[in-house]
Design an enzyme around this catalytic site. Structure first.
Site, PDB file in Angstrom:
ATOM      1  N   ALA A   1      56.559  12.151  26.799  1.00  0.00           N
ATOM      2  CA  ALA A   1      56.919  10.965  26.621  1.00  0.00           C
ATOM      3  C   ALA A   1      56.759  10.287  25.250  1.00  0.00           C
ATOM      4  CB  ALA A   1      56.844  10.062  27.467  1.00  0.00           C
TER       5      ALA A   1
ATOM      6  N   GLU B   1      51.200  17.598  13.631  1.00  0.00           N
ATOM      7  CA  GLU B   1      51.260  18.887  14.143  1.00  0.00           C
ATOM      8  C   GLU B   1      50.957  20.017  13.090  1.00  0.00           C
ATOM      9  OE1 GLU B   1      51.694  20.431  16.862  1.00  0.00           O
ATOM     10  OE2 GLU B   1      53.041  19.397  18.075  1.00  0.00           O
TER      11      GLU B   1
ATOM     12  N   ARG C   1      56.033  12.131  10.512  1.00  0.00           N
ATOM     13  CA  ARG C   1      54.632  11.900  10.663  1.00  0.00           C
ATOM     14  C   ARG C   1      53.653  12.865   9.872  1.00  0.00           C
ATOM     15  NH1 ARG C   1      53.705  13.515  17.043  1.00  0.00           N
ATOM     16  NH2 ARG C   1      55.801  12.127  16.960  1.00  0.00           N
ATOM     17  N   ASN C   2      54.108  14.136   9.561  1.00  0.00           N
ATOM     18  CA  ASN C   2      53.366  15.127   8.716  1.00  0.00           C
ATOM     19  C   ASN C   2      53.211  14.584   7.225  1.00  0.00           C
ATOM     20  OD1 ASN C   2      52.630  17.350  10.366  1.00  0.00           O
ATOM     21  ND2 ASN C   2      54.570  16.977  11.030  1.00  0.00           N
TER      22      ASN C   2
ATOM     23  N   ALA D   1      63.123  11.215  15.139  1.00  0.00           N
ATOM     24  CA  ALA D   1      63.539  10.553  16.482  1.00  0.00           C
ATOM     25  C   ALA D   1      64.074   9.118  16.314  1.00  0.00           C
ATOM     26  CB  ALA D   1      62.355  10.528  17.450  1.00  0.00           C
TER      27      ALA D   1
ATOM     28  N   SER E   1      57.693  10.457  20.884  1.00  0.00           N
ATOM     29  CA  SER E   1      59.017   9.624  20.405  1.00  0.00           C
ATOM     30  C   SER E   1      60.324  10.661  20.634  1.00  0.00           C
ATOM     31  CB  SER E   1      58.781   9.519  18.934  1.00  0.00           C
ATOM     32  OG  SER E   1      58.197  10.398  18.208  1.00  0.00           O
TER      33      SER E   1
ATOM     34  N   LYS F   1      57.567  23.896   8.378  1.00  0.00           N
ATOM     35  CA  LYS F   1      57.835  22.885   7.601  1.00  0.00           C
ATOM     36  C   LYS F   1      56.909  21.782   7.838  1.00  0.00           C
ATOM     37  CE  LYS F   1      59.285  20.136  11.446  1.00  0.00           C
ATOM     38  NZ  LYS F   1      59.054  18.678  11.565  1.00  0.00           N
TER      39      LYS F   1
ATOM     40  N   GLY G   1      60.648  13.420  22.661  1.00  0.00           N
ATOM     41  CA  GLY G   1      60.892  13.523  24.126  1.00  0.00           C
ATOM     42  C   GLY G   1      61.694  12.269  24.707  1.00  0.00           C
TER      43      GLY G   1
END
EC number: 1.1.1.94
Length: 335
Positions: free
Chosen positions: A10, A282, A256-257, A141, A12, A192, A14
């Site tokens: 659950a 990630e 986020r990365n 997302a 962002s 990436k 997903g």
């Protein structure tokens, strides 16, 4: 087997993906690790921790019990952090329908084994590879949840299953394309993240468009080199799962990365960056796995190497830049 879809995770992406499925006409059950999140989705039609302003369609429900979500599902969408996938699947695999299609939204390489997510799924569940479909591409997302026009790639070796997933997520704002290059699509999505970290570092250091363009294009080159060494189609990296995903992850302040990389570029430690962003990107963990994968196949990935050293060896980003720029001059080759 019923026609409903389980989305396991659950976060962002997903949550946004569950909305896409519902908007395309599917009945969706989200599994949330924390029961209060599942309850809020079920009762109030939104995810309080991710995309809280987005109202989820009535076709979406949620549960804190993975078995309940999975039971009888035609499509089982996996949207958990890549490094937790193996442990989660060990608990979930017994609940899968014998002919369910497993859909991977994850963009990472497993630490220690250097396996792609589809390989982890096959190894852990015992399903045949043709039952696994990968979704990749520029998947920011919040933008997709806001129904801004976007496209993605649905990759699988079974064209019928890929087409099933394609039809299950096609909406007025989301356009999926099929592809049979699972290796290329997965590698594009995993690497990436690492390149986006380097891009964020460069932004924070005050570098301009020339530097940023260099990181994206040379990052794409090293991604393609690794992909070809593993059997991917090089053309894949010119498409949505390669260049498209890389551009979005590098250029978007929502990615986020990139954001995590900006903290590192300002001199933050990994822990300080994690606290500031409230999560570990990630690419931080994938940098180690991608580096190991590249070394095992004799592939040069200089940007990935320096990102790994910044993240895990404490290398000063300024020194990393000097090391990249002082490498031996060579042709612009993609071989």
């Amino acid at each position: 087997m019923s026609g409903h879809v389980a989305v396991l995770g659950a976060g962002s992406w997903g949550t946004a993906f569950a909305k896409i499925l519902a908007d395309a006409g599917r009945e969706v059950t989200i599994w949330a690790r924390r029961r209060p999140v599942a309850e809020t989705i079920r009762l109030h039609r939104h995810n309080p921790d991710y995309l809280p302003a987005v109202r989820l369609p009535d076709r979406v429900t949620a549960t804190g019990e993975a078995a309940e979500a999975i039971s009888g599902a035609e499509l089982v969408v996996l949207a958990v952090p890549s490094q937790t996938l193996r442990g989660n699947l060990a608990e979930w695999s017994s609940h899968l329908h014998p002919d369910a299609t497993l859909v991977s939204l994850m963009k990472g390489i497993e630490l220690g084994t250097t396996k792609r997510m589809s390989e982890v799924i096959v190894e852990t569940t015992g399903v045949l590879p043709h039952r696994v479909v990968v979704v990749s591409g520029p998947n920011v997302a919040p933008e997709i949840a806001a129904e801004q026009p976007a496209a993605t790639v649905v990759a699988g070796t079974d064209s019928a299953r890929a087409a099933l997933v394609q039809s299950s997520i096609r909406t007025a704002y989301f356009r999926p394309y099929t592809n049979d290059d699972v290796i290329g699509c997965e590698l594009g999505g995993a690497v990436k993240n690492v390149i986006a970290l380097s891009y964020g570092i460069a932004v924070a250091m005050g570098f301009g468009d020339n530097t940023r363009a260099m990181l994206m294009t040379r990052g794409l080159a090293e991604t393609a080199r690794l992909g070809v060494a593993l059997g991917a189609d090089p053309i894949t990296f010119a498409g949505l799962a390669g260049m498209g995903d890389l551009v979005a992850s590098c250029s978007s302040p929502l990615a986020r990365n990139r954001t995590f990389g900006e903290h590192l570029g300002r001199g933050a430690t990994l822990e300080e960056a994690r606290v500031a962003t409230r999560q570990t990107a990630e690419g931080v963990k994938s940098a180690l796995a991608v580096r190991d994968l590249a070394r095992a196949h004799g592939v040069e990935m200089p940007i990935t190497e320096q990102v790994e050293r910044i993240c895990h060896e404490g290398l000063d980003p300024r020194i990393a830049v000097k090391l990249l720029m002082s490498r031996t001059a060579k042709p612009e080759s993609y071989e």
